[in-house]
Motif scaffolding. Structure first.
Motif, PDB file in Angstrom:
ATOM      1  N   SER A 179      10.880   1.177  -0.530  1.00  8.15           N
ATOM      2  CA  SER A 179      11.822   0.185  -0.006  1.00  8.15           C
ATOM      3  C   SER A 179      11.121  -1.119   0.339  1.00  8.15           C
ATOM      4  CB  SER A 179      12.550   0.749   1.221  1.00  8.15           C
ATOM      5  OG  SER A 179      11.696   0.828   2.355  1.00  8.15           O
ATOM      6  N   LYS A 180       9.896  -1.045   0.853  1.00  5.40           N
ATOM      7  CA  LYS A 180       9.192  -2.258   1.252  1.00  5.40           C
ATOM      8  C   LYS A 180       8.567  -2.967   0.053  1.00  5.40           C
ATOM      9  CE  LYS A 180      10.149  -2.052   5.623  1.00  5.40           C
ATOM     10  NZ  LYS A 180      11.093  -3.026   6.212  1.00  5.40           N
ATOM     11  N   HIS A 181       8.045  -2.210  -0.935  1.00  6.80           N
ATOM     12  CA  HIS A 181       7.591  -2.839  -2.180  1.00  6.80           C
ATOM     13  C   HIS A 181       8.743  -3.616  -2.799  1.00  6.80           C
ATOM     14  CE1 HIS A 181       3.502  -1.229  -3.269  1.00  6.80           C
ATOM     15  NE2 HIS A 181       3.792  -0.430  -2.254  1.00  6.80           N
ATOM     16  N   ALA A 193      -6.644   4.260  -4.228  1.00  9.45           N
ATOM     17  CA  ALA A 193      -6.182   5.610  -4.563  1.00  9.45           C
ATOM     18  C   ALA A 193      -7.199   6.657  -4.104  1.00  9.45           C
ATOM     19  CB  ALA A 193      -5.941   5.730  -6.061  1.00  9.45           C
ATOM     20  N   GLN A 194      -8.486   6.364  -4.273  1.00  9.32           N
ATOM     21  CA  GLN A 194      -9.522   7.282  -3.809  1.00  9.32           C
ATOM     22  C   GLN A 194      -9.500   7.400  -2.287  1.00  9.32           C
ATOM     23  OE1 GLN A 194     -13.320   6.094  -5.443  1.00  9.32           O
ATOM     24  NE2 GLN A 194     -12.516   6.000  -7.536  1.00  9.32           N
ATOM     25  N   LEU A 195      -9.245   6.287  -1.614  1.00  6.70           N
ATOM     26  CA  LEU A 195      -9.162   6.296  -0.155  1.00  6.70           C
ATOM     27  C   LEU A 195      -8.005   7.173   0.312  1.00  6.70           C
ATOM     28  CD1 LEU A 195     -10.092   5.201   2.604  1.00  6.70           C
ATOM     29  CD2 LEU A 195      -8.551   3.255   2.241  1.00  6.70           C
ATOM     30  N   MET A 196      -6.857   7.086  -0.362  1.00  9.93           N
ATOM     31  CA  MET A 196      -5.706   7.896   0.016  1.00  9.93           C
ATOM     32  C   MET A 196      -5.928   9.377  -0.299  1.00  9.93           C
ATOM     33  SD  MET A 196      -3.532   6.151   1.664  1.00  9.93           S
ATOM     34  CE  MET A 196      -4.980   5.331   2.372  1.00  9.93           C
ATOM     35  N   ALA A 197      -6.677   9.661  -1.380  1.00 10.08           N
ATOM     36  CA  ALA A 197      -7.029  11.051  -1.674  1.00 10.08           C
ATOM     37  C   ALA A 197      -7.918  11.604  -0.565  1.00 10.08           C
ATOM     38  CB  ALA A 197      -7.733  11.136  -3.019  1.00 10.08           C
ATOM     39  N   TRP A 198      -8.830  10.773  -0.090  1.00 12.68           N
ATOM     40  CA  TRP A 198      -9.687  11.186   1.028  1.00 12.68           C
ATOM     41  C   TRP A 198      -8.846  11.398   2.287  1.00 12.68           C
ATOM     42  CZ3 TRP A 198     -10.451   8.617   5.676  1.00 12.68           C
ATOM     43  CH2 TRP A 198     -11.447   9.151   6.502  1.00 12.68           C
ATOM     44  N   ALA A 199      -7.862  10.517   2.505  1.00 13.29           N
ATOM     45  CA  ALA A 199      -6.996  10.646   3.676  1.00 13.29           C
ATOM     46  C   ALA A 199      -6.227  11.969   3.632  1.00 13.29           C
ATOM     47  CB  ALA A 199      -6.031   9.465   3.746  1.00 13.29           C
ATOM     48  N   SER A 200      -5.792  12.365   2.447  1.00 16.00           N
ATOM     49  CA  SER A 200      -5.086  13.644   2.309  1.00 16.00           C
ATOM     50  C   SER A 200      -6.008  14.809   2.649  1.00 16.00           C
ATOM     51  CB  SER A 200      -4.541  13.799   0.884  1.00 16.00           C
ATOM     52  OG  SER A 200      -3.566  12.818   0.613  1.00 16.00           O
ATOM     53  N   ARG A 224      -4.362  -6.749   0.909  1.00 20.80           N
ATOM     54  CA  ARG A 224      -5.084  -7.327  -0.229  1.00 20.80           C
ATOM     55  C   ARG A 224      -5.938  -6.275  -0.924  1.00 20.80           C
ATOM     56  NH1 ARG A 224      -6.513 -11.957  -2.594  1.00 20.80           N
ATOM     57  NH2 ARG A 224      -8.604 -12.146  -3.464  1.00 20.80           N
ATOM     58  N   PHE A 225      -6.600  -5.435  -0.149  1.00 17.16           N
ATOM     59  CA  PHE A 225      -7.439  -4.390  -0.736  1.00 17.16           C
ATOM     60  C   PHE A 225      -6.616  -3.457  -1.622  1.00 17.16           C
ATOM     61  CE2 PHE A 225      -9.285  -0.090  -0.453  1.00 17.16           C
ATOM     62  CZ  PHE A 225     -10.516  -0.336  -1.053  1.00 17.16           C
ATOM     63  N   ALA A 226      -5.443  -3.075  -1.144  1.00 23.13           N
ATOM     64  CA  ALA A 226      -4.589  -2.172  -1.918  1.00 23.13           C
ATOM     65  C   ALA A 226      -4.128  -2.815  -3.220  1.00 23.13           C
ATOM     66  CB  ALA A 226      -3.383  -1.746  -1.086  1.00 23.13           C
ATOM     67  N   ARG A 227      -3.856  -4.130  -3.184  1.00 17.91           N
ATOM     68  CA  ARG A 227      -3.398  -4.834  -4.388  1.00 17.91           C
ATOM     69  C   ARG A 227      -4.527  -5.072  -5.379  1.00 17.91           C
ATOM     70  NH1 ARG A 227      -1.147  -8.445  -0.738  1.00 17.91           N
ATOM     71  NH2 ARG A 227      -2.638 -10.029  -1.443  1.00 17.91           N
ATOM     72  N   VAL A 228      -5.671  -5.519  -4.873  1.00 19.46           N
ATOM     73  CA  VAL A 228      -6.760  -5.974  -5.747  1.00 19.46           C
ATOM     74  C   VAL A 228      -7.614  -4.826  -6.254  1.00 19.46           C
ATOM     75  CG1 VAL A 228      -8.799  -7.466  -5.844  1.00 19.46           C
ATOM     76  CG2 VAL A 228      -6.763  -8.221  -4.608  1.00 19.46           C
ATOM     77  N   HIS A 229      -7.712  -3.742  -5.470  1.00 18.81           N
ATOM     78  CA  HIS A 229      -8.561  -2.603  -5.847  1.00 18.81           C
ATOM     79  C   HIS A 229      -7.740  -1.310  -5.863  1.00 18.81           C
ATOM     80  CE1 HIS A 229     -12.026  -5.254  -5.387  1.00 18.81           C
ATOM     81  NE2 HIS A 229     -11.571  -5.586  -4.181  1.00 18.81           N
ATOM     82  N   MET A 285       0.844  -1.191   0.000  1.00 15.26           N
ATOM     83  CA  MET A 285       0.000   0.000   0.000  1.00 15.26           C
ATOM     84  C   MET A 285       0.879   1.239   0.000  1.00 15.26           C
ATOM     85  SD  MET A 285      -1.180   0.345   3.965  1.00 15.26           S
ATOM     86  CE  MET A 285      -1.092   2.130   3.854  1.00 15.26           C
ATOM     87  N   TYR A 286       0.268   2.387   0.266  1.00  7.07           N
ATOM     88  CA  TYR A 286       0.994   3.648   0.368  1.00  7.07           C
ATOM     89  C   TYR A 286       0.098   4.659   1.059  1.00  7.07           C
ATOM     90  CZ  TYR A 286      -1.895   4.605  -3.734  1.00  7.07           C
ATOM     91  OH  TYR A 286      -2.965   4.744  -4.589  1.00  7.07           O
ATOM     92  N   SER A 287       0.684   5.778   1.437  1.00  4.75           N
ATOM     93  CA  SER A 287      -0.073   6.875   2.032  1.00  4.75           C
ATOM     94  C   SER A 287       0.742   8.144   1.861  1.00  4.75           C
ATOM     95  CB  SER A 287      -0.329   6.597   3.531  1.00  4.75           C
ATOM     96  OG  SER A 287       0.882   6.726   4.265  1.00  4.75           O
ATOM     97  N   PRO A 288       0.175   9.297   2.134  1.00  7.54           N
ATOM     98  CA  PRO A 288       0.963  10.532   2.044  1.00  7.54           C
ATOM     99  C   PRO A 288       2.206  10.466   2.926  1.00  7.54           C
ATOM    100  CG  PRO A 288      -1.369  11.056   2.311  1.00  7.54           C
ATOM    101  CD  PRO A 288      -1.228   9.576   2.524  1.00  7.54           C
ATOM    102  N   LEU A 289       3.298  11.025   2.442  1.00  8.34           N
ATOM    103  CA  LEU A 289       4.534  11.280   3.178  1.00  8.34           C
ATOM    104  C   LEU A 289       5.453  10.075   3.333  1.00  8.34           C
ATOM    105  CD1 LEU A 289       3.239  13.584   6.062  1.00  8.34           C
ATOM    106  CD2 LEU A 289       3.941  14.226   3.751  1.00  8.34           C
ATOM    107  N   GLY A 290       4.987   8.873   3.015  1.00 10.21           N
ATOM    108  CA  GLY A 290       5.809   7.688   3.243  1.00 10.21           C
ATOM    109  C   GLY A 290       6.443   7.115   1.989  1.00 10.21           C
TER     110      GLY A 290
END
Length: 281
Positions: free
Chosen positions: A146-148, A261-268, A251-256, A135-140
């Motif tokens: 590195s983990k991917h 991406a929309q979830l992370m935009a909302w998080a921002s 799994r959610f990040a990989r499959v959807h 997965m991913y998120s802002p700032l990381g």
């Protein structure tokens, strides 16, 4: 015969907990860290100086550990940290250090131990990654890169070494009670430029991030138990998770990917709203 494990990053968090747990189960533990005075002491534990970003240090660590040893069962690549901050502003020197620690250090140590494992016909490389490997998120950004990369490297290695009776395994922790988050947040603040346009996002995100981690029930001891399971299972999995929620997020990040991406935009947007609310108070 008594089993042997090499553990990196053994001075704190999951590495420290794993050192204690494996020693309690009667394993000979060679525990490496830069701050050897913080490595646990006790029966079966052998503290050794180790800087995973330095090839000479890695070579000395393996050589010292294997002196007088007839077998090596597991290398636990645990050392790592989070280089957080906006991608526009994180210095590339810091990004290189992130990759040297989280990825290339593990690769270097693995190259050093694989010849022995191939000769003996058994052994496991356990790589402590993160759900951030999926997965991913802002700032990381650089941390997630590195983990991917660690995940793909481990999976590729696994396809190559199975023929010798060896395995390469990934453990993906989620939120865990340790000093990792404190260090990551310190990097996020330190990497901000003066008058950074990302100040509001960083302030808000750090607030949300800390609250999220505060709800985490996982401890370093919980993850040490997962490492032990990966090390001792007769038919080990390619991936290990501590909690079903961690597995579901990955799994959610990989499959959807679009939904994520929309979830992370909302998080921002949430982070910016939190920062705006804090300024208004």
């Amino acid at each position: 015969m008594q089993k042997t494990i090499l553990i990196t990053g053994a001075s704190s968090g999951m590495g420290k907990a794993a050192t204690i747990l494996f020693a309690q189960h009667g394993w000979t533990v060679f525990a490496g860290a830069r701050r050897t005075q913080l490595i646990p002491t006790g029966e079966n534990i052998h503290p050794l100086a180790l800087d995973v970003t330095d090839h000479a240090s890695n070579s000395a660590f393996v050589a010292q550990a294997m002196t007088g040893q007839t077998r090596l069962d597991v290398l636990l690549n645990n050392a790592g940290y989070g280089e957080f901050g906006p991608l526009e502003e994180v210095p590339l020197k810091a990004a290189r250090q992130q990759l040297e620690t989280n990825l290339l250090g593990a690769a270097d140590l693995t190259q050093l131990v694989l010849p022995l494992m191939r000769r003996q016909g058994f052994g496991r490389i356990i790589n402590n990654s993160s759900i951030g490997g999926d997965m991913y998120s802002p700032l990381g950004g650089w941390y997630y890169v590195s983990k991917h990369a660690l995940n793909v490297w481990s999976d590729t290695l696994d396809t190559e070494i199975r023929q010798f009776g060896l395995r390469s395994i990934v453990v993906e922790p989620g939120g865990t009670e340790s000093n990792w988050s404190t260090i990551a947040m310190q990097h996020a603040q330190a990497n901000l430029h003066p008058d950074s346009p990302y100040q509001a996002l960083t302030t808000g995100f750090l607030t949300v991030f800390e609250r999220f981690l505060g709800t985490s029930s996982a401890t370093s001891a919980d993850l040490a138990a997962v490492f032990y399971q990966a090390a001792t299972a007769k038919r080990p999995h390619r991936r290990y998770f501590n909690a079903c929620s961690d597995r579901l997020v990955a799994r959610f990040a990989r499959v959807h990917p679009e939904m994520f991406a929309q979830l992370m935009a909302w998080a921002s947007r949430l982070a910016l709203g939190v920062a705006k609310y804090a300024r208004a108070k």
